[in-house]
Design a protein around this motif. Structure first.
Motif, PDB file in Angstrom:
ATOM      1  N   ALA A 207       0.842  -1.193   0.000  1.00  0.00           N
ATOM      2  CA  ALA A 207       0.000   0.000   0.000  1.00  0.00           C
ATOM      3  C   ALA A 207       0.882   1.250   0.000  1.00  0.00           C
ATOM      4  O   ALA A 207       1.964   1.268   0.581  1.00  0.00           O
ATOM      5  CB  ALA A 207      -0.914   0.001   1.228  1.00  0.00           C
ATOM      6  N   ARG A 208       0.441   2.282  -0.703  1.00  0.00           N
ATOM      7  CA  ARG A 208       1.134   3.568  -0.822  1.00  0.00           C
ATOM      8  C   ARG A 208       2.509   3.429  -1.478  1.00  0.00           C
ATOM      9  O   ARG A 208       3.388   4.254  -1.257  1.00  0.00           O
ATOM     10  CB  ARG A 208       1.247   4.255   0.544  1.00  0.00           C
ATOM     11  N   GLN A 209       2.688   2.399  -2.283  1.00  0.00           N
ATOM     12  CA  GLN A 209       3.922   2.226  -3.046  1.00  0.00           C
ATOM     13  C   GLN A 209       3.595   2.158  -4.534  1.00  0.00           C
ATOM     14  O   GLN A 209       2.577   1.615  -4.932  1.00  0.00           O
ATOM     15  CB  GLN A 209       4.643   0.933  -2.656  1.00  0.00           C
ATOM     16  N   GLN A 210       4.494   2.717  -5.335  1.00  0.00           N
ATOM     17  CA  GLN A 210       4.500   2.461  -6.759  1.00  0.00           C
ATOM     18  C   GLN A 210       5.934   2.139  -7.157  1.00  0.00           C
ATOM     19  O   GLN A 210       6.878   2.599  -6.522  1.00  0.00           O
ATOM     20  CB  GLN A 210       3.971   3.657  -7.563  1.00  0.00           C
ATOM     21  N   CYS A 211       6.083   1.329  -8.202  1.00  0.00           N
ATOM     22  CA  CYS A 211       7.411   0.911  -8.634  1.00  0.00           C
ATOM     23  C   CYS A 211       7.491   1.010 -10.151  1.00  0.00           C
ATOM     24  O   CYS A 211       6.612   0.504 -10.857  1.00  0.00           O
ATOM     25  CB  CYS A 211       7.693  -0.519  -8.186  1.00  0.00           C
ATOM     26  N   VAL A 212       8.532   1.675 -10.642  1.00  0.00           N
ATOM     27  CA  VAL A 212       8.767   1.772 -12.080  1.00  0.00           C
ATOM     28  C   VAL A 212       9.814   0.734 -12.451  1.00  0.00           C
ATOM     29  O   VAL A 212      10.950   0.779 -11.980  1.00  0.00           O
ATOM     30  CB  VAL A 212       9.231   3.176 -12.485  1.00  0.00           C
ATOM     31  N   LEU A 213       9.406  -0.203 -13.307  1.00  0.00           N
ATOM     32  CA  LEU A 213      10.236  -1.348 -13.673  1.00  0.00           C
ATOM     33  C   LEU A 213      10.597  -1.259 -15.148  1.00  0.00           C
ATOM     34  O   LEU A 213       9.756  -0.922 -15.983  1.00  0.00           O
ATOM     35  CB  LEU A 213       9.451  -2.633 -13.387  1.00  0.00           C
ATOM     36  N   GLU A 214      11.868  -1.553 -15.474  1.00  0.00           N
ATOM     37  CA  GLU A 214      12.297  -1.628 -16.876  1.00  0.00           C
ATOM     38  C   GLU A 214      12.831  -3.026 -17.148  1.00  0.00           C
ATOM     39  O   GLU A 214      13.794  -3.464 -16.523  1.00  0.00           O
ATOM     40  CB  GLU A 214      13.361  -0.584 -17.203  1.00  0.00           C
ATOM     41  N   THR A 215      12.190  -3.737 -18.093  1.00  0.00           N
ATOM     42  CA  THR A 215      12.586  -5.100 -18.398  1.00  0.00           C
ATOM     43  C   THR A 215      13.761  -5.112 -19.380  1.00  0.00           C
ATOM     44  O   THR A 215      14.143  -4.079 -19.925  1.00  0.00           O
ATOM     45  CB  THR A 215      11.409  -5.892 -18.986  1.00  0.00           C
ATOM     46  N   ASP A 217      14.038  -5.975 -22.374  1.00  0.00           N
ATOM     47  CA  ASP A 217      13.785  -5.553 -23.750  1.00  0.00           C
ATOM     48  C   ASP A 217      13.452  -4.066 -23.855  1.00  0.00           C
ATOM     49  O   ASP A 217      13.161  -3.565 -24.933  1.00  0.00           O
ATOM     50  CB  ASP A 217      12.642  -6.380 -24.350  1.00  0.00           C
ATOM     51  N   GLY A 218      13.476  -3.355 -22.725  1.00  0.00           N
ATOM     52  CA  GLY A 218      13.218  -1.919 -22.735  1.00  0.00           C
ATOM     53  C   GLY A 218      11.796  -1.521 -22.396  1.00  0.00           C
ATOM     54  O   GLY A 218      11.474  -0.326 -22.378  1.00  0.00           O
ATOM     55  N   THR A 219      10.923  -2.469 -22.108  1.00  0.00           N
ATOM     56  CA  THR A 219       9.547  -2.150 -21.706  1.00  0.00           C
ATOM     57  C   THR A 219       9.539  -1.507 -20.328  1.00  0.00           C
ATOM     58  O   THR A 219      10.233  -1.960 -19.419  1.00  0.00           O
ATOM     59  CB  THR A 219       8.683  -3.428 -21.693  1.00  0.00           C
ATOM     60  N   ARG A 220       8.751  -0.438 -20.182  1.00  0.00           N
ATOM     61  CA  ARG A 220       8.604   0.243 -18.889  1.00  0.00           C
ATOM     62  C   ARG A 220       7.242  -0.110 -18.281  1.00  0.00           C
ATOM     63  O   ARG A 220       6.218  -0.018 -18.961  1.00  0.00           O
ATOM     64  CB  ARG A 220       8.697   1.759 -19.049  1.00  0.00           C
ATOM     65  N   ILE A 221       7.239  -0.454 -17.004  1.00  0.00           N
ATOM     66  CA  ILE A 221       6.012  -0.837 -16.301  1.00  0.00           C
ATOM     67  C   ILE A 221       5.952  -0.064 -14.993  1.00  0.00           C
ATOM     68  O   ILE A 221       6.822  -0.209 -14.141  1.00  0.00           O
ATOM     69  CB  ILE A 221       5.991  -2.349 -16.002  1.00  0.00           C
ATOM     70  N   ARG A 222       4.928   0.765 -14.836  1.00  0.00           N
ATOM     71  CA  ARG A 222       4.690   1.439 -13.554  1.00  0.00           C
ATOM     72  C   ARG A 222       3.630   0.644 -12.807  1.00  0.00           C
ATOM     73  O   ARG A 222       2.475   0.587 -13.218  1.00  0.00           O
ATOM     74  CB  ARG A 222       4.239   2.886 -13.735  1.00  0.00           C
ATOM     75  N   GLY A 245      -3.048  -7.133 -10.475  1.00  0.00           N
ATOM     76  CA  GLY A 245      -3.068  -5.777  -9.938  1.00  0.00           C
ATOM     77  C   GLY A 245      -3.282  -4.773 -11.054  1.00  0.00           C
ATOM     78  O   GLY A 245      -4.027  -5.018 -12.000  1.00  0.00           O
ATOM     79  N   GLU A 246      -2.587  -3.643 -10.956  1.00  0.00           N
ATOM     80  CA  GLU A 246      -2.803  -2.543 -11.891  1.00  0.00           C
ATOM     81  C   GLU A 246      -1.462  -1.959 -12.313  1.00  0.00           C
ATOM     82  O   GLU A 246      -0.560  -1.793 -11.495  1.00  0.00           O
ATOM     83  CB  GLU A 246      -3.670  -1.464 -11.238  1.00  0.00           C
ATOM     84  N   ALA A 247      -1.337  -1.628 -13.607  1.00  0.00           N
ATOM     85  CA  ALA A 247      -0.063  -1.118 -14.100  1.00  0.00           C
ATOM     86  C   ALA A 247      -0.266  -0.263 -15.349  1.00  0.00           C
ATOM     87  O   ALA A 247      -1.257  -0.423 -16.077  1.00  0.00           O
ATOM     88  CB  ALA A 247       0.890  -2.271 -14.421  1.00  0.00           C
ATOM     89  N   TYR A 248       0.684   0.651 -15.559  1.00  0.00           N
ATOM     90  CA  TYR A 248       0.776   1.398 -16.814  1.00  0.00           C
ATOM     91  C   TYR A 248       1.990   0.849 -17.548  1.00  0.00           C
ATOM     92  O   TYR A 248       3.097   0.839 -17.012  1.00  0.00           O
ATOM     93  CB  TYR A 248       0.928   2.895 -16.548  1.00  0.00           C
ATOM     94  N   VAL A 249       1.778   0.365 -18.771  1.00  0.00           N
ATOM     95  CA  VAL A 249       2.817  -0.341 -19.519  1.00  0.00           C
ATOM     96  C   VAL A 249       3.140   0.409 -20.806  1.00  0.00           C
ATOM     97  O   VAL A 249       2.236   0.809 -21.544  1.00  0.00           O
ATOM     98  CB  VAL A 249       2.366  -1.778 -19.859  1.00  0.00           C
TER      99      VAL A 249
END
Length: 432
Positions: A207-215, A217-222, A245-249
């Motif tokens: 809760a109250r966390q977000q994480c920006v992930l880069e795989t 191949d260069g894909t970004r996932i918030r 869950g929920e993400a912006y890809v």
């Protein structure tokens, strides 16, 4: 005029009402730099709450829903279920409110909200545009604040803090590190590495966390709060993740797959918001193209235009029936509203209370004792800063005329619980 003589809140108010002159606009920009981003955003929220319903309608002033188009969408939606079985006839009015409810509410990506909308009459339609969103667009939650939990062994958890920079862990040939900008980066490295004890790297936000992930191949996932991502340690021909869950890809030029409980999303050079839970997968496309595939139906839907909505969900014809998966696409959703959870200032104008409660419960981490007790015809207009205490959320709900009580992280809207809570409080005071 010295800056001490300037009422910046009055300037903010005039900007919201679109009444600023060019000179006042410049003055506001000069005054804005005297405050931190958080201080300024909190002032915006205070002004917004004071304005209530005074905001201009802008391009939506003469907006009217296309009823004929809504009826056609409802017919198409019913036809999907008619492929396998003969369904009972549905009255014309039911088709209308079904399509309106789905079109209006699904872009929030809220599974429980859709469950509700398919069974209760909801007359409100959230427009596809909102000229007040430029204030929310002041920025996303900074990636520098990203934090999460990593499962890197059978029982080995690593907590990644916002101040962590550099190498975090090597798992097989996967190197996990965190950049100065706060992006959690996954890369393949050559050489002999210790054999991993797990098949997948697990990434989880609390809760109250977000994480920006880069795989790799260069894909970004918030990742939004309370979201799981499973990343395969063994290299595959096509990059993919499992998501709950929920993400912006935002995908790279290479094909990328997001696997969900009910299906999968295949995309290339596109960006979208996705909500995946047990009952459903919902997507709002911003750019590019993607395919939403349903495992049980063995078919897919192509999303190809900005603001397309794709939905894969279980539906019940009646309470006694077995749920059947339904797959459909709709147009002209509100992408900015679907992505509102990424913002530092989240602005909601006259949205269903149920949508607001579910979105806030994911972020704040509180649970709802009984969803059926939420008033079904209540709407809420408010603005919430991502760093605000959850009491601000409770206050906004109460301001909308809805009673609630909270105990040990459990929120209740049930009248009996409120009566019992009051009785317990009175007995406690009497005993004292």
């Amino acid at each position: 005029m010295g800056h001490t003589d300037i009422n910046i809140k009055e300037l903010i108010k005039q900007q919201l009402l679109e009444q600023l002159t060019a000179e006042e606009e410049k003055l506001l920009e000069c005054e804005k730099i005297r405050y931190t981003e958080d201080e300024y955003e909190l002032m915006v929220i205070e002004v917004l709450r004071g304005l209530g319903g005074q905001l201009p309608k802008g391009i939506l002033q003469d907006w009217q829903p296309d009823v004929d188009a809504i009826i056609e969408k409802a017919k198409a939606l019913k036809a999907l279920k008619a492929e396998k079985e003969k369904v009972v006839k549905v009255q014309k009015e039911e088709k209308i409110y079904l399509a309106v409810s789905v079109a209006a509410l699904l872009f929030f990506g809220l599974a429980t909200l859709i469950y509700f909308a398919l069974r209760q009459e909801v007359t409100y339609v959230l427009p596809a545009g909102n000229n007040s969103l430029h204030f929310a667009n002041d920025g996303d939650i900074p990636s520098a604040e990203s934090s999460c939990m990593l499962l890197v062994g059978k029982s080995t958890w690593i907590k990644v803090y916002p101040d962590h920079v550099g190498r975090i862990k090597q798992v097989g040939d996967l190197l996990i590190s965190r950049t100065k900008e706060g992006v959690l980066k996954i890369e393949r490295t050559a050489g002999n590495h210790e054999t991993p004890t797990i098949a997948n790297l697990e990434i989880y936000t609390e809760a109250r966390q977000q994480c920006v992930l880069e795989t790799e191949d260069g894909t970004r996932i918030r990742m939004n709060a309370q979201t799981w991502v499973r990343y395969p340690i063994k290299k595959r021909d096509i990059a993919y993740i499992d998501l709950i869950g929920e993400a912006y890809v935002s995908t790279s030029e290479k094909t990328f797959i997001v696997s969900t409980v009910k299906g999968k999303v295949t995309s290339t050079s596109s960006d979208f918001v996705i909500k995946s839970v047990k009952e459903s997968t919902k997507i709002v496309l911003n750019n590019g193209k993607l395919d939403l595939y349903a495992y049980n139906l063995k078919k897919s839907k192509r999303l190809h235009s900005p603001r397309d909505l794709g939905v894969l969900m279980a539906d019940w014809l009646d309470k006694s029936s077995v749920p059947k998966d339904t797959l459909f696409r709709m147009e002209d959703m509100n992408f900015e509203m679907a992505k509102m959870w990424t913002r530092k200032v989240r602005m909601y104008e006259n949205i269903p209370l149920r949508a607001f409660v579910e979105e806030m419960s994911r972020w704040e981490g509180f649970t709802i004792k009984q969803w059926d007790c939420l008033p079904k015809n209540k709407f809420i207009t408010t603005s919430v800063h991502y760093q605000s205490a959850k009491e601000e959320v409770y206050s906004a709900i109460k301001d909308a005329g809805v009673l609630l009580y909270e105990e040990n992280g459990m929120l209740s809207f049930c009248p009996d619980d409120k009566k019992n809570k009051i009785a317990m409080t009175e007995r406690r005071k009497h005993n004292e």
